[in-house]
Design a protein around this motif. Structure first.
Motif, PDB file in Angstrom:
ATOM      1  N   PRO B  88      41.592  31.502  -4.761  1.00 35.90           N
ATOM      2  CA  PRO B  88      41.011  32.858  -4.533  1.00 35.90           C
ATOM      3  C   PRO B  88      40.765  33.409  -3.537  1.00 35.90           C
ATOM      4  O   PRO B  88      40.647  33.718  -2.821  1.00 35.90           O
ATOM      5  N   THR B  89      39.144  32.489  -3.532  1.00 33.28           N
ATOM      6  CA  THR B  89      38.700  32.677  -2.661  1.00 33.28           C
ATOM      7  C   THR B  89      38.984  31.837  -0.763  1.00 33.28           C
ATOM      8  O   THR B  89      39.165  32.464   0.107  1.00 33.28           O
ATOM      9  N   GLN B  90      40.089  30.291  -1.143  1.00 33.10           N
ATOM     10  CA  GLN B  90      40.292  30.201   0.489  1.00 33.10           C
ATOM     11  C   GLN B  90      41.951  31.217   0.477  1.00 33.10           C
ATOM     12  O   GLN B  90      42.290  31.736   1.382  1.00 33.10           O
ATOM     13  N   GLU B 103      43.697  31.330 -11.850  1.00 37.71           N
ATOM     14  CA  GLU B 103      43.029  30.486 -10.425  1.00 37.71           C
ATOM     15  C   GLU B 103      41.700  30.150 -10.403  1.00 37.71           C
ATOM     16  O   GLU B 103      40.760  29.692  -9.781  1.00 37.71           O
ATOM     17  N   VAL B 104      40.615  31.687 -11.340  1.00 44.60           N
ATOM     18  CA  VAL B 104      39.506  31.059 -10.714  1.00 44.60           C
ATOM     19  C   VAL B 104      38.493  30.023 -11.636  1.00 44.60           C
ATOM     20  O   VAL B 104      38.341  29.701 -12.457  1.00 44.60           O
ATOM     21  N   GLY B 105      37.490  29.528 -10.743  1.00 47.72           N
ATOM     22  CA  GLY B 105      37.070  28.548 -10.632  1.00 47.72           C
ATOM     23  C   GLY B 105      37.695  27.441 -10.918  1.00 47.72           C
ATOM     24  O   GLY B 105      37.103  26.353 -11.702  1.00 47.72           O
ATOM     25  N   ARG B 106      38.994  27.430 -10.328  1.00 48.30           N
ATOM     26  CA  ARG B 106      39.941  26.001 -10.913  1.00 48.30           C
ATOM     27  C   ARG B 106      39.986  24.756 -10.384  1.00 48.30           C
ATOM     28  O   ARG B 106      39.476  23.443 -10.697  1.00 48.30           O
ATOM     29  N   VAL B 107      40.269  25.132  -9.085  1.00 50.33           N
ATOM     30  CA  VAL B 107      40.808  23.287  -8.133  1.00 50.33           C
ATOM     31  C   VAL B 107      38.819  23.470  -7.413  1.00 50.33           C
ATOM     32  O   VAL B 107      38.926  22.593  -6.226  1.00 50.33           O
ATOM     33  N   GLY B 108      37.740  24.706  -7.010  1.00 49.54           N
ATOM     34  CA  GLY B 108      37.110  24.774  -6.677  1.00 49.54           C
ATOM     35  C   GLY B 108      35.569  25.656  -7.246  1.00 49.54           C
ATOM     36  O   GLY B 108      36.335  26.345  -7.822  1.00 49.54           O
ATOM     37  N   MET B 109      35.295  26.291  -6.157  1.00 52.14           N
ATOM     38  CA  MET B 109      34.352  26.625  -6.384  1.00 52.14           C
ATOM     39  C   MET B 109      34.539  28.076  -6.382  1.00 52.14           C
ATOM     40  O   MET B 109      34.739  28.713  -5.079  1.00 52.14           O
ATOM     41  N   ALA B 110      33.800  29.739  -7.415  1.00 53.41           N
ATOM     42  CA  ALA B 110      34.622  30.284  -6.952  1.00 53.41           C
ATOM     43  C   ALA B 110      33.556  31.356  -5.588  1.00 53.41           C
ATOM     44  O   ALA B 110      32.088  31.287  -6.552  1.00 53.41           O
ATOM     45  N   ALA B 139      37.972  30.637   6.607  1.00 50.77           N
ATOM     46  CA  ALA B 139      36.668  30.032   7.400  1.00 50.77           C
ATOM     47  C   ALA B 139      36.054  31.045   8.247  1.00 50.77           C
ATOM     48  O   ALA B 139      34.661  30.588   7.639  1.00 50.77           O
ATOM     49  N   ALA B 140      35.797  32.194   9.147  1.00 52.80           N
ATOM     50  CA  ALA B 140      35.546  33.024   9.487  1.00 52.80           C
ATOM     51  C   ALA B 140      34.049  33.428   8.666  1.00 52.80           C
ATOM     52  O   ALA B 140      33.420  33.688   9.086  1.00 52.80           O
ATOM     53  N   PRO B 141      34.896  34.197   7.425  1.00 51.60           N
ATOM     54  CA  PRO B 141      33.664  34.916   6.417  1.00 51.60           C
ATOM     55  C   PRO B 141      32.801  34.096   5.910  1.00 51.60           C
ATOM     56  O   PRO B 141      31.670  33.714   6.000  1.00 51.60           O
ATOM     57  N   THR B 177      46.956  27.573   2.467  1.00 53.23           N
ATOM     58  CA  THR B 177      46.733  28.782   2.052  1.00 53.23           C
ATOM     59  C   THR B 177      46.064  29.352   3.773  1.00 53.23           C
ATOM     60  O   THR B 177      44.789  29.819   3.781  1.00 53.23           O
ATOM     61  N   TRP B 178      47.476  29.827   4.173  1.00 49.93           N
ATOM     62  CA  TRP B 178      47.303  30.573   4.886  1.00 49.93           C
ATOM     63  C   TRP B 178      47.574  31.810   4.209  1.00 49.93           C
ATOM     64  O   TRP B 178      47.495  31.756   2.970  1.00 49.93           O
ATOM     65  N   VAL B 179      46.934  32.782   5.170  1.00 54.90           N
ATOM     66  CA  VAL B 179      46.926  34.480   4.546  1.00 54.90           C
ATOM     67  C   VAL B 179      48.064  35.409   5.252  1.00 54.90           C
ATOM     68  O   VAL B 179      49.248  35.883   5.728  1.00 54.90           O
TER      69      VAL B 179
END
Lengths: 126, 531
Positions: B88-90, B103-110, B139-141, B177-179
């Motif tokens: 979600p962060t990505q 998906e929160v906190g699964r493959v990385g830090m939230a 990346a920017a934010p 992880t494109w948006v």
């Protein structure tokens, strides 16, 4: 046989999904690929519209149980419970039984040889 | 005799001799370490002066959990961090977004807001520790949040060393992880490079990744070719903004893998370094020698690891470390032996770190610069790799250049095709994997599954949601809304968005709000689905 290979959830790793899609196509199976980041609802709709026999979900993020349940329930809710759901990806061994209980016809955890997956489809062993 | 081929496709002979390296012009093609074209490495004395940085990729659960793991590895001699963010962060979704469910906190830090980044780096001095942020579309934010935390800690801007990955082209090709659509995504890449070059002179605002494209299935030569093509695309982006190449090129960095055949990997990096140096000097006119240097993290490749007899992956990791050291890496990161199963355990992380330390301190691989130079085989391979990389670059040009190839999906289709070819070679045994397709033991597979699997704690989600709610409650809503409006306005214009993003971040606007403020203007990428 017609198969929808789908990537539910947010996981962007599609190597496995595309490899399986290629292999099935080479084995004479008609294959549709969903593309990344589809919601369970979008996958259910696509499966019904494309009139597939099987939906193959690929999940590497750890969210497989939730996403598989949503797709199975969604298909049943739309009267398409005869469409089988199979799941592949990073599926820890202890989750295989849970996925079966949720309604997955077959589970292909990491390390499953490609011919075994193809055989399951072509021999209708799902 | 059995025919053997490099992963790049060319045949490998049983014996190499002087005739194979006859075409090499030592002065022109090899030169000295630390000198153009840097075939032998970017520093004159390499590891004798400074060992590679050890930077394991870490992040899971809440910022507090991740902070604790950071400190654990730093206490064992890891000198830099590489942060993993959850999906979600990505993708710019808050933890309470319905699409983030599961998906929160699964493959990385939230990370939902600046408050999370404050907690993740609490007690970690950002003017002394260098931190990679594996973040691209966002990346920017996220980097804005990092800069804000550094400022809160009182770190001077010219002491902040961070490497946001910020390589969106490879996300479109491989990692997903494109948006936003390609063009506005590239604009954000350039905004962060420009802002960082001007304000944070020691930050590395982009890490061009061949790594993920290789993980997705491409060959060694394609990995280097696509990486060089992506780097060139970013250079052109910055030149189009009126920046001079030497204003930003010294801080461009790379992220590649070294999991294949050791000598082929070494040759790939030696060829890549000289191709990059020539491209930067001759094609882009860079004058600063630092602009010619291919500085790279060389690492993992979880795709090299298999689930059968997972302890064997520890051995594979040691060979990867050796290949990376012989390749002249600036930073090394290794996959962990349990990677095919789970989020790495602390034990597996420590083993990976110890593997690098043993390679550095005990093996002798770091004793002298580019120890394979002058080998008939390695010099011939370096030449073969260079030729093959150039051929792959020409194929990209025939697809209309890297940006067009990404937009049309032609490059993604080629990578998928290669992944399938590779898989077939695994099935046929042409590419051997011990205990998986050769020397298969009679140990039942179940016995291999005694890996400690990361127990995902549902409380992670509860606590993350509670933190997010508290941030929304306690912030000045008016300030956050004003900042978000200015960001949307900025996105409609052509100016650099980093200032308005910084403003949003400091007003504790959430990542999801910031992402949406831009998405309202940019829209969403529509993937070209080809396989």
């Amino acid at each position: 046989m017609k198969v929808l290979i789908a990537k539910p959830g947010l996981d962007g790793h599609d190597r496995g999904a595309k490899v399986v899609a290629h292999a099935l196509r080479d084995a004479g199976v008609e294959v549709v690929y969903s593309g990344l980041k589809r919601t369970p609802e979008e996958i259910v709709q696509a499966a019904i519209q494309e009139d597939v026999d099987v939906v193959g979900l690929s999940v590497l993020s750890g969210a497989h149980a939730l996403l598989a349940r949503r797709v199975v329930e969604g298909l049943r809710a739309h009267g398409a419970g005869d469409i089988k759901v199979v799941v592949g990806g990073i599926i820890p061994p202890r989750d295989v039984a849970e996925l079966r209980r949720l309604g997955a016809a077959r589970v292909f955890p990491m390390g499953t040889p490609l011919p075994e997956i193809v055989d399951a489809f072509t021999k209708q062993d799902l | 005799m059995k025919e053997l081929r490099a992963h790049a496709g060319f045949p490998i002979k049983p014996v190499y001799g002087p005739e194979d390296a006859a075409g090499v012009d030592v002065e022109r093609d090899i030169g000295r370490p630390g000198e153009y074209p840097f075939t032998r490495g970017i520093h004159p004395h390499m590891y004798r002066e400074r060992l590679w940085t050890m930077r394991q990729y870490i992040g899971f659960g809440t910022p507090a959990e991740t902070n604790a793991r950071f400190k654990y590895l730093m206490a064992h001699g890891q000198d830099a961090l590489n942060v993993a963010f959850d999906l979600p962060t990505q993708l710019g979704l808050d933890s309470d977004d319905p699409r983030a469910e599961g998906e929160v906190g699964r493959v990385g830090m939230a990370v939902d807001s600046l408050a999370d980044m404050e907690e993740a780096f609490a007690g970690i001095p950002l003017d002394r520790v260098s931190v990679s942020l594996t973040i691209n579309g966002m990346a920017a934010p996220i980097t804005a949040m990092y800069y804000a935390v550094a400022a809160q800690q009182g770190a001077a801007a010219d002491r902040v060393v961070t490497t946001p990955q910020n390589d969106i082209l490879k996300e479109f090709i491989a990692r997903g992880t494109w948006v936003y659509p390609v063009e506005p995504s590239l604009r954000l890449v350039a905004d962060l490079i420009e802002f960082s070059a001007k304000r944070y002179p020691r930050s590395n605002p982009v890490s061009v990744c061949g790594y993920h494209i290789r993980e997705a299935g491409c060959t060694t030569a394609q990995e280097m070719a696509y990486g060089l093509a992506i780097a060139a695309a970013y250079v052109e982006l910055m030149l189009a903004r009126g920046m001079s190449v030497d204003d930003f090129a010294p801080r461009l960095s790379f992220n590649f893998t070294a999991w294949g055949k050791i000598f082929e990997e070494v040759a790939k990096f030696r060829a890549g370094r000289r191709l990059y140096a020539r491209m930067m000097r001759e094609r882009f006119g860079a004058r600063n020698p630092k602009s010619w240097m291919f500085r790279s993290l060389i690492g993992g490749g979880g795709s090299a690891f298999v689930m059968q007899e997972p302890e064997n992956n520890i051995v594979r990791g040691a060979y990867i470390a050796l290949a990376a050291a012989l390749s002249g890496a600036q930073t090394i990161a290794l996959p962990t032996y349990d990677e095919a199963y789970t989020i790495p355990s602390a034990k597996a992380q420590l083993l990976a770190l110890r593997t690098m330390q043993i390679c550095a301190e005990e093996s002798g691989a770091a004793d002298t610069v580019d120890p394979l130079a002058g080998s008939y085989y390695v010099e011939a391979l370096t030449g073969e790799m260079e030729t093959t990389i150039l051929a792959e670059l020409a194929r990209v040009e025939r697809m209309g250049g890297i940006v067009e190839a990404v937009k049309s999906g032609a490059l993604q289709a080629e990578v998928a095709r290669q992944a399938y070819l590779f898989e077939r070679k695994l099935v046929s045994g042409e590419i051997p994997k011990v205990a998986a397709n050769c020397h298969v033991g009679d140990r039942p597979v179940e016995a291999d599954r005694e890996v400690e699997v990361y127990a995902f704690d549902p409380k992670v989600v509860e606590s993350q949601l509670a933190r997010l709610a508290r941030v929304r409650r306690e912030r000045d809503d008016q300030t956050a809304r004003t900042a978000l409006r200015r960001l949307s306005d900025g996105a409609r214009g052509a100016g650099n968005l980093m200032e308005p993003i910084m403003e949003c971040v400091q007003a504790y606007a959430t990542l999801g709000e910031i992402a949406r403020a831009m998405q309202d203007v940019f829209g969403e990428h529509k993937e070209s689905v080809k396989f």
